[in-house]
Design an enzyme around this catalytic site. Structure first.
Site, PDB file in Angstrom:
ATOM      1  N   ASP A 172     -63.271  28.970  20.987  1.00 40.94           N
ATOM      2  CA  ASP A 172     -62.966  27.862  20.077  1.00 40.94           C
ATOM      3  C   ASP A 172     -62.839  26.525  20.791  1.00 40.94           C
ATOM      4  O   ASP A 172     -62.956  25.471  20.167  1.00 40.94           O
ATOM      5  CB  ASP A 172     -61.644  28.122  19.340  1.00 40.94           C
ATOM      6  CG  ASP A 172     -61.786  29.139  18.231  1.00 40.94           C
ATOM      7  OD1 ASP A 172     -62.928  29.473  17.871  1.00 40.94           O
ATOM      8  OD2 ASP A 172     -60.756  29.603  17.722  1.00 40.94           O
ATOM      9  N   HIS A 173     -62.570  26.561  22.092  1.00 38.26           N
ATOM     10  CA  HIS A 173     -62.231  25.335  22.799  1.00 38.26           C
ATOM     11  C   HIS A 173     -63.315  24.843  23.744  1.00 38.26           C
ATOM     12  O   HIS A 173     -63.311  23.673  24.115  1.00 38.26           O
ATOM     13  CB  HIS A 173     -60.939  25.538  23.597  1.00 38.26           C
ATOM     14  CG  HIS A 173     -59.802  26.041  22.772  1.00 38.26           C
ATOM     15  ND1 HIS A 173     -59.384  25.400  21.638  1.00 38.26           N
ATOM     16  CD2 HIS A 173     -59.006  27.133  22.907  1.00 38.26           C
ATOM     17  CE1 HIS A 173     -58.371  26.071  21.107  1.00 38.26           C
ATOM     18  NE2 HIS A 173     -58.127  27.118  21.843  1.00 38.26           N
TER      19      HIS A 173
END
Length: 404
Positions: free
Chosen positions: A175-176
């Site tokens: 997600d990052h």
């Protein structure tokens, strides 16, 4: 003189939520794009409800997690299940250059906001979707977030020790890093193409495939018949290579030795001399006996203060660093000297610390132009000034919960 940003004039209709999508649109917003984050009061973005909260007080506008992922954006609340909310969303798309969503496959189509509907009102639109596993294939309907993507993508299987279960990466890494940043680069490439040709673009970013790129060397090894295994902190090229205990509670120093010169430097710091144990002679000997080597190194590092050890080792040419906790990182002299931490005055949380942009463009720098928006803070301005509603019409829709 008003500052010009590289993406000034680009508008993004941002239907994404949680981690990967908002972190994709953040760098676009920080570099001048008008990112309108489409939200819902009935089903809020989950990270508005995720800790940490300012002063420990929960609330949709008090999440530090949400704030750090959504700088420089505007927030528009719509009820997309109401035909009038859908029509307003299509009006927004008709004025936008980019549309982003990270819903499950088919969600935007069912809402009447899929790619076909978007390009009907905006023929040159760049439309990006981020389904977990893609829109096609036997598993296309599977749902998940960063943790499940990291598991399905093989990343978790490589983290930990061979005799223990996987430990993961400590955060939802997909997600990052890989998924939002791959997506941002794809959007920029499509905008560049459109500038040359006038043609829009449909982009499908299958998050599983994007995450698989992170473990490329392991995939190559597996394809060659040498299936990788979890191996803790050990490294094929370095020994010692790991995180070693230091004096104090939960205090550690990371050390990575690749060359013979670095090994000599480590020996001078820890043993005041060159270590002459025959089994540890040369890089190959150290790697073959890494378990024994880790014990020897840990036996010496325990008497050192972590910061003192890191300084002594780096002075001796050995790559090393104290393992910093988050509160210590906020005081790190290097980050502070480079202005990495910025304070923005959030309308609810007050002055709050944000990560600055981690890359610095000399000719076209970006900036954190505003703190994260309050839920629905820009609904009226977007609907009236951009989408053409008159004030009375907006008030009526607001009272009926279509906007807000």
């Amino acid at each position: 003189m008003q500052r010009t940003f590289p993406l000034s004039g680009v508008r993004v209709a941002d239907f994404s939520w949680v981690g990967a999508g908002p972190f994709l649109t953040k760098p676009l917003a920080d570099h001048g794009a008008d990112v309108v984050k489409v939200e819902s009061r009935q089903r809020r973005d989950p990270i508005r409800s995720m800790a940490p909260f300012r002063d420990g007080e929960r609330g949709p506008d008090r999440s530090g997690y949400f704030a750090n992922r959504n700088t420089s954006k505007r927030s528009l609340c719509l009820d997309l299940k109401d035909p009038r909310g859908r029509d307003l969303a299509l009006r927004l798309i008709s004025t936008s250059d980019v549309v982003v969503n990270n819903f499950s496959p088919g969600t935007m189509d069912r809402l009447g906001l899929g790619y076909d509907a978007a390009r009907e009102v905006r023929p040159g639109v760049v439309y990006l979707e981020m389904p977990m596993i893609g829109r096609a294939g036997p598993h296309h309907g599977w749902r998940g977030y960063g943790l499940t993507i990291a598991a399905a993508g093989g990343l978790l299987g490589l983290t930990g020790y061979p005799d223990r279960p996987p430990v993961g990466t400590g955060t939802n890494f997909p997600d990052h890093v890989p998924n939002p940043l791959h997506g941002a680069v794809a959007v920029l490439a499509a905008l560049r193409k459109r500038r040359r040709t006038g043609q829009g673009e449909y982009i499908e970013l299958a998050q599983l495939e994007s995450t698989a790129n992170v473990i490329g060397p392991a995939l190559v090894a597996a394809a060659a018949g040498d299936a990788p295994v979890r191996d803790g902190n050990r490294d094929d090229l370095a020994a010692p290579h790991g995180v070693y205990p230091c004096a104090g509670d939960d205090s550690w120093c990371a050390i990575a030795v690749v060359t013979d010169d670095q090994w000599s430097g480590l020996c001078r710091v820890l043993w005041d001399e060159r270590w002459d144990e025959p089994a540890l002679a040369g890089a190959d000997g150290r790697r073959r006996n890494s378990g024994r080597l880790d014990e020897l190194v840990a036996g010496r590092t325990r008497s050192w203060v972590a910061d003192d050890l890191a300084r002594a080792l780096t002075d001796a040419g050995v790559p090393a660093s104290e393992v910093l906790h988050a509160d210590a990182l906020m005081l790190d002299a290097q980050l502070r000297a480079r202005g990495h931490w910025e304070v923005l005055d959030h309308p609810v949380m007050g002055p709050s610390v944000y990560d600055a942009i981690p890359y610095r463009l000399s000719a076209t720098p970006g900036a954190l132009r505003s703190p994260a928006p309050l839920l629905g803070a820009d609904s009226e301005a977007v609907c009236v000034d951009l989408l053409g509603l008159d004030a009375a019409e907006y008030r009526q829709l607001e009272e009926e919960g279509v906007v807000g």
